[in-house]
Design an enzyme around this catalytic site. Sequence first.
Site, PDB file in Angstrom:
ATOM      1  N   LYS A  17       0.833  -1.209   0.000  1.00  0.00           N
ATOM      2  CA  LYS A  17       0.000   0.000   0.000  1.00  0.00           C
ATOM      3  C   LYS A  17       0.864   1.254   0.000  1.00  0.00           C
ATOM      4  O   LYS A  17       0.664   2.167  -0.796  1.00  0.00           O
ATOM      5  CB  LYS A  17      -0.923   0.022   1.235  1.00  0.00           C
ATOM      6  N   ASP A  37      -1.894   7.799   3.653  1.00  0.00           N
ATOM      7  CA  ASP A  37      -1.480   6.468   4.124  1.00  0.00           C
ATOM      8  C   ASP A  37      -2.180   6.169   5.452  1.00  0.00           C
ATOM      9  O   ASP A  37      -2.582   7.091   6.156  1.00  0.00           O
ATOM     10  CB  ASP A  37       0.053   6.437   4.314  1.00  0.00           C
TER      11      ASP A  37
HETATM   12  P1  ATP Z   1       1.622  -2.062   5.994  1.00  0.00           P
HETATM   13  O1  ATP Z   1       0.180  -2.475   5.987  1.00  0.00           O
HETATM   14  O2  ATP Z   1       2.395  -2.812   7.011  1.00  0.00           O
HETATM   15  O3  ATP Z   1       1.792  -0.580   6.041  1.00  0.00           O
HETATM   16  P2  ATP Z   1       2.034  -1.926   3.151  1.00  0.00           P
HETATM   17  O4  ATP Z   1       0.808  -2.518   2.523  1.00  0.00           O
HETATM   18  O5  ATP Z   1       2.124  -0.461   3.193  1.00  0.00           O
HETATM   19  O6  ATP Z   1       2.227  -2.564   4.589  1.00  0.00           O
HETATM   20  P3  ATP Z   1       4.613  -1.800   1.896  1.00  0.00           P
HETATM   21  O7  ATP Z   1       5.363  -1.357   3.080  1.00  0.00           O
HETATM   22  O8  ATP Z   1       4.300  -0.805   0.857  1.00  0.00           O
HETATM   23  O9  ATP Z   1       3.271  -2.535   2.380  1.00  0.00           O
HETATM   24  O10 ATP Z   1       5.317  -3.021   1.191  1.00  0.00           O
HETATM   25  C1  ATP Z   1       5.808  -4.131   1.922  1.00  0.00           C
HETATM   26  C2  ATP Z   1       7.107  -4.646   1.308  1.00  0.00           C
HETATM   27  O11 ATP Z   1       6.841  -5.279   0.066  1.00  0.00           O
HETATM   28  C3  ATP Z   1       8.081  -3.535   1.004  1.00  0.00           C
HETATM   29  O12 ATP Z   1       9.368  -3.981   1.288  1.00  0.00           O
HETATM   30  C4  ATP Z   1       7.887  -3.310  -0.491  1.00  0.00           C
HETATM   31  O13 ATP Z   1       9.035  -2.740  -1.074  1.00  0.00           O
HETATM   32  C5  ATP Z   1       7.618  -4.695  -0.982  1.00  0.00           C
HETATM   33  N1  ATP Z   1       6.817  -4.756  -2.230  1.00  0.00           N
HETATM   34  C6  ATP Z   1       5.645  -4.150  -2.460  1.00  0.00           C
HETATM   35  N2  ATP Z   1       5.175  -4.438  -3.690  1.00  0.00           N
HETATM   36  C7  ATP Z   1       6.089  -5.267  -4.264  1.00  0.00           C
HETATM   37  C8  ATP Z   1       6.172  -5.935  -5.561  1.00  0.00           C
HETATM   38  N3  ATP Z   1       5.241  -5.814  -6.490  1.00  0.00           N
HETATM   39  N4  ATP Z   1       7.255  -6.702  -5.758  1.00  0.00           N
HETATM   40  C9  ATP Z   1       8.202  -6.859  -4.801  1.00  0.00           C
HETATM   41  N5  ATP Z   1       8.186  -6.273  -3.616  1.00  0.00           N
HETATM   42  C10 ATP Z   1       7.126  -5.477  -3.318  1.00  0.00           C
HETATM   43 MG    MG Z   2       2.248   0.904   4.763  1.00  0.00          MG
END
Ligand code: ATP
Ligand code: MG
Length: 740
Positions: free
Chosen positions: A35, A222
Amino acid sequence: MTTSSHLDRLNPEQLAAIETTEGPLLVLAGAGTGKTRVLTTRFAHILLSYRAKPWQVLTVTFTNKAAREMRERIARILGEPAEGLWLGTFHALCARMLRRHAEYVGLTSGFLILDTDDQMRLLKQVVEPWRIDVKRWPLNGLLGIIQRWKDRGLTPDGITPAESTDYADGHARAIYAAYQSRLRELDACDFGDLMLHVVEILRTRPDVLEQYQRLFRYILVDEYQDTNTIQYLWLRLLARREGEPANICCVGDDDQSIYSWRGAEVENILRFEKDFPGAKIVRLERNYRSTAQILGAAAGLIAHNEGRLGKTLRPGRDDAQGELVHVVGVWDSDAEAREVCSRIENLWRNGHPLGEFAILVRAGFQTRSFEERLVQTGIPYRIVGGLRFYERAEIRDAIAYMRLLINPADDLAFERIVNLPKRGVGPAALQKLHAQARGQKASLYMALEALLETKGFKGKSAEKLADFQDCFVQQRALLEKEGHVVAVGALLEESGYLEMWREDKSPDAPGRLDNLKELIRALADFGTLGEFLEHIALVMDAEGTNEDERVSVMTLHGAKGLEFDTVYLPGWEEGVFPSQRTVDEGGDKAVEEERRLAYVGITRARYRATILHAANRRIYANWQESMPSRFLDELPDEYVDRAGETATRQARQDYSGFFRPSVFSDAVTGSMSPLVAKKRHPVNEELAANVPKIEVGTRVFHQKFGYGMVIGADRGSAEVAFEKAGTKRVMASYLQVAGE
Ligand code: ATP
Ligand code: MG
């Protein structure tokens, strides 16, 4: 645009969320599904496709740390740092807006932002006329009520009788009104006001509102699940253009809603489609952060909550097979800290960088034992979140000096330091100053000037106060000439404040002087004193910027949105986590929020998660036996390794009734090795080797007999001259080596 490198390696749903730039969009997805990455990439995409300039995008993050990380990520994608971004927390963004339009709410652009300590001092003065019984109605409860009202966007006038409360004999609303007008007199506002005032301005000044609505072509938010009502109102006001809902993109996860105690309304997510007609919803299902085991454990836990929106979460990484989640039982919090530190040391020695470890606690008090152990073992660490450094008394004093230096009207700062060091200013002298200030309709500082002029003070204190006042005059001149670093140094020196600590013979005085030195050092990083003070008021997380090579210690709340290779989750005991107070106050709903917090904790880990619980915990001065957290039983067995736990539980049964901290906790440390973990009886060879070395002359502690000196020792037993109990022969394993 799809061929651009910033869009590489994204899955189709993520791409859709990034490329749907126009119109309202909600990304609803579980932990680690990207996200935040979508939000960051979306920002870059908007710029790279020339849809907006960097300053035309409003981006809201939940912490200053997250803002910094996002700024770095954007700079990486763009290949250069972006200037003039509207990127930060709700509070930081509102502070910036309020400085521009402060006059509309009766403040000057130089208004002061109060912290909790100042708020309490002010409230204490304000409530005086009501003669509130503060034993029955503690002031922090009152402050909490006022803050909740502010979270909900309620000014004193807006509070209907239905929303009123019995607290403080029903005077809370009137006190709130008095508190607000006192803040205005002081040209100050508290954290809640930053939002409240800005929303009021946007509501009452259509010209200002329109200016921002035009400015922000895109809005990115966010952690949307944790917005409270006032934040939501602010977003809704800004997110319109020419009557149409604007390009607002919010990302969130209902399972990670952990701030309802601060007024967050998870319903804001559910209302999104209604508030922004035509809104699109994108769901992301692949988790790219954690191993299948970690995800399985987290999913199994959160499944115990009711009323979830329901989301699918699939392991998205190719290398997603990993270790089971470890559950480890220990004797007490010291053993817990030893256990965690020795695990960190092992991994560290094998090349795992320290920046990839986090210890996530439920409550602030838990950090102390870890801090101590980390210091002892020489593992660099940082405490993330909660103004730790700036909260220390000497730092707060020094800041009050600085505040008064640039703003002689800062009465709160004046009161804090006028008698620090002692200048003979007792309650009577203070009363005199207050009376004079009221009469003159001026600040306390000006009242002091007037009283010195008219010889209103006698004897030694007159002399000292004259020096105090003179010192500020001198240093203000120096501030102009030599800049803030020199001026502040001189101020703390000449005022006698530093001398006060040098004279102080208490053991913590040298440390305090070091802190003050460090503070003056930090000043140099800022262009002006005003900038520095603003920074302190806003930066809630005290971590230094480039301190990557450190273990992070922080609360679960502070860890939201972050990720680490290895995560330790201590204190999973009933009463600690779920927290007793929260459960007492909030019942089942509160347990669900605690469970979401546990879910947040586990899902911070990429490869390794270790959960700990102690059999005994000291609450204030008392030892209490504690029960393992209900959340432990809710973790699905297939993803969890409980070997480290059964050893303790069994040992605890065998030896209940004995209090043997040293042997016991080392037994548990030993449980890391499967050999020891299988042994049922702690008194065996391996463990005997762990008993502290008891030699003649060692100062020791015995739970029953207290402190004493070893006067004779042979295998397994020792003769000890106890200070109170006399000489006795005892089992060496019942002794702890005592510090000096
Ligand atoms: P949270 O709910 O904990 O805030 P989030 O949904 O915001 O999590 P991110 O922090 O954006 O998740 O991403 C989690 C991890 O996955 C990060 O290290 C990010 O770089 C990696 N990531 C996200 N999308 C991809 C993708 N398509 N391919 C590889 N790695 C990815
Ligand atoms: Mg996040």
